[in-house]
Scaffold this motif. Structure first.
Motif, mmCIF file in Angstrom:
data_model
loop_
_atom_site.group_PDB
_atom_site.id
_atom_site.type_symbol
_atom_site.label_atom_id
_atom_site.label_comp_id
_atom_site.label_asym_id
_atom_site.label_seq_id
_atom_site.Cartn_x
_atom_site.Cartn_y
_atom_site.Cartn_z
ATOM 1 N N MET A 57 0.893 -1.253 0.113
ATOM 2 C CA MET A 57 0.003 -0.097 0.009
ATOM 3 C C MET A 57 0.927 1.061 0.161
ATOM 4 O O MET A 57 0.649 2.195 -0.761
ATOM 5 N N LEU A 58 1.974 1.421 0.840
ATOM 6 C CA LEU A 58 2.887 2.369 0.750
ATOM 7 C C LEU A 58 3.408 2.582 -0.582
ATOM 8 O O LEU A 58 3.644 3.645 -1.195
ATOM 9 N N PHE A 59 3.696 1.585 -1.293
ATOM 10 C CA PHE A 59 4.319 1.618 -2.490
ATOM 11 C C PHE A 59 3.384 1.932 -3.362
ATOM 12 O O PHE A 59 3.790 2.852 -4.364
ATOM 13 N N HIS A 60 2.231 1.399 -3.433
ATOM 14 C CA HIS A 60 1.078 2.024 -4.283
ATOM 15 C C HIS A 60 0.986 3.367 -4.184
ATOM 16 O O HIS A 60 0.578 4.027 -5.138
ATOM 17 N N ILE A 61 0.838 3.844 -3.023
ATOM 18 C CA ILE A 61 0.313 5.358 -2.819
ATOM 19 C C ILE A 61 1.686 6.274 -3.373
ATOM 20 O O ILE A 61 1.426 7.381 -3.896
ATOM 21 N N TYR A 62 2.835 5.716 -3.109
ATOM 22 C CA TYR A 62 4.124 6.487 -3.654
ATOM 23 C C TYR A 62 4.026 6.600 -5.070
ATOM 24 O O TYR A 62 4.319 7.676 -5.851
ATOM 25 N N ASN A 63 3.680 5.522 -5.579
ATOM 26 C CA ASN A 63 3.699 5.410 -7.227
ATOM 27 C C ASN A 63 2.366 6.211 -7.880
ATOM 28 O O ASN A 63 2.503 6.372 -9.028
ATOM 29 N N SER A 64 1.509 6.296 -6.976
ATOM 30 C CA SER A 64 0.222 6.997 -7.476
ATOM 31 C C SER A 64 -0.314 8.099 -6.746
ATOM 32 O O SER A 64 -1.407 8.484 -6.625
ATOM 33 N N TYR A 65 0.753 8.733 -6.383
ATOM 34 C CA TYR A 65 0.728 9.850 -5.651
ATOM 35 C C TYR A 65 -0.320 11.072 -6.110
ATOM 36 O O TYR A 65 -1.188 11.729 -5.465
ATOM 37 N N ASP A 66 -0.103 11.217 -7.505
ATOM 38 C CA ASP A 66 -0.943 12.510 -8.373
ATOM 39 C C ASP A 66 -2.448 11.936 -8.018
ATOM 40 O O ASP A 66 -3.482 12.803 -7.984
ATOM 41 N N TYR A 67 -2.714 10.796 -8.331
ATOM 42 C CA TYR A 67 -4.146 10.047 -8.241
ATOM 43 C C TYR A 67 -4.569 10.539 -6.653
ATOM 44 O O TYR A 67 -5.754 10.971 -6.503
ATOM 45 N N TYR A 68 -3.956 10.082 -5.818
ATOM 46 C CA TYR A 68 -4.213 10.383 -4.219
ATOM 47 C C TYR A 68 -4.409 11.779 -3.859
ATOM 48 O O TYR A 68 -5.061 12.140 -3.048
ATOM 49 N N GLN A 69 -3.451 12.636 -4.499
ATOM 50 C CA GLN A 69 -3.397 14.135 -4.373
ATOM 51 C C GLN A 69 -5.035 14.634 -4.818
ATOM 52 O O GLN A 69 -5.319 15.474 -4.383
ATOM 53 N N ASP A 70 -5.048 14.289 -6.016
ATOM 54 C CA ASP A 70 -6.298 14.946 -6.706
ATOM 55 C C ASP A 70 -7.770 14.426 -6.114
ATOM 56 O O ASP A 70 -8.519 14.944 -6.134
ATOM 57 N N ASN A 71 -7.674 13.008 -5.574
ATOM 58 C CA ASN A 71 -8.946 12.499 -4.927
ATOM 59 C C ASN A 71 -9.041 12.226 -3.553
ATOM 60 O O ASN A 71 -9.325 11.221 -2.977
ATOM 61 N N THR A 72 -8.185 13.139 -2.835
ATOM 62 C CA THR A 72 -8.040 12.986 -1.318
ATOM 63 C C THR A 72 -9.382 12.878 -0.671
ATOM 64 O O THR A 72 -9.785 11.945 0.196
ATOM 65 N N MET A 73 -10.129 13.651 -0.840
ATOM 66 C CA MET A 73 -11.573 13.643 -0.203
ATOM 67 C C MET A 73 -12.421 12.628 -0.469
ATOM 68 O O MET A 73 -13.057 11.953 0.289
ATOM 69 N N ASN A 74 -12.240 11.958 -1.885
ATOM 70 C CA ASN A 74 -12.853 10.660 -2.061
ATOM 71 C C ASN A 74 -12.399 9.601 -1.312
ATOM 72 O O ASN A 74 -13.165 8.817 -0.792
ATOM 73 N N VAL A 75 -11.252 9.449 -1.161
ATOM 74 C CA VAL A 75 -10.384 8.461 -0.419
ATOM 75 C C VAL A 75 -11.036 8.499 0.966
ATOM 76 O O VAL A 75 -11.270 7.520 1.483
ATOM 77 N N ILE A 76 -10.978 9.838 1.570
ATOM 78 C CA ILE A 76 -11.697 9.753 3.151
ATOM 79 C C ILE A 76 -12.867 9.497 3.159
ATOM 80 O O ILE A 76 -13.286 8.584 4.034
ATOM 81 N N ILE A 77 -13.645 10.051 2.400
ATOM 82 C CA ILE A 77 -15.159 9.578 2.265
ATOM 83 C C ILE A 77 -15.435 7.899 2.086
ATOM 84 O O ILE A 77 -16.186 7.523 2.987
ATOM 85 N N TYR A 78 -14.466 7.410 1.183
ATOM 86 C CA TYR A 78 -14.808 5.800 1.167
ATOM 87 C C TYR A 78 -14.342 5.404 2.204
ATOM 88 O O TYR A 78 -14.427 3.862 2.527
ATOM 89 N N SER A 79 -13.287 5.805 3.099
ATOM 90 C CA SER A 79 -12.699 5.242 4.176
ATOM 91 C C SER A 79 -13.781 5.094 5.202
ATOM 92 O O SER A 79 -13.725 4.185 6.098
ATOM 93 N N PHE A 80 -14.512 6.087 5.299
ATOM 94 C CA PHE A 80 -15.667 6.159 6.344
ATOM 95 C C PHE A 80 -16.466 4.969 6.634
ATOM 96 O O PHE A 80 -16.785 4.346 7.739
ATOM 97 N N PRO A 81 -16.849 4.381 5.609
ATOM 98 C CA PRO A 81 -17.820 3.184 5.628
ATOM 99 C C PRO A 81 -17.240 2.025 6.308
ATOM 100 O O PRO A 81 -17.702 1.166 6.932
ATOM 101 N N LEU A 82 -15.964 1.822 5.793
ATOM 102 C CA LEU A 82 -15.118 0.497 6.361
ATOM 103 C C LEU A 82 -14.884 0.520 7.854
ATOM 104 O O LEU A 82 -15.010 0.072 8.575
ATOM 105 N N TYR A 83 -14.556 2.172 8.296
ATOM 106 C CA TYR A 83 -14.347 2.197 9.836
ATOM 107 C C TYR A 83 -15.784 1.799 10.581
ATOM 108 O O TYR A 83 -15.808 1.315 11.544
#
Length: 85
Positions: free
Chosen positions: A24-50
């Motif tokens: 996961m760390l490797f994936h986030i490092y290599n896809s940093y632009d994606y996560y930077q552009d979609n930070t809010m979506n990642v946070i929103i989609y993490s809440f249901p799992l929590y």
């Protein structure tokens, strides 16, 4: 000699969990632009799992198994994308 794990199965599960964290760390490092552009979506989609883990009262072992499963799916998706290129 004292062992850190209860059994070989426990050892394998823990190693899969550690490897999934590393991937996961490797994936986030290599896809940093994606996560930077979609930070809010990642946070929103993490809440249901929590909330799901709290609602179902899953223990740490179950949560680790879920993480290994989801990371495996992500790995297969990344592999598929790589092979299609």
């Amino acid at each position: 000699m004292e062992t850190f794990f209860e059994s070989e199965k426990e050892y394998n599960r823990k190693m899969l969990f550690y490897l999934s964290n590393i991937y996961m760390l490797f994936h986030i490092y290599n896809s940093y632009d994606y996560y930077q552009d979609n930070t809010m979506n990642v946070i929103i989609y993490s809440f249901p799992l929590y909330f799901l883990t709290n609602f179902l009262q899953l223990d740490q072992k179950d949560f680790e198994n879920i993480q290994v499963f989801l990371t495996s799916m992500l790995f297969l998706y990344d592999l598929n994308i790589t092979l299609l290129d």
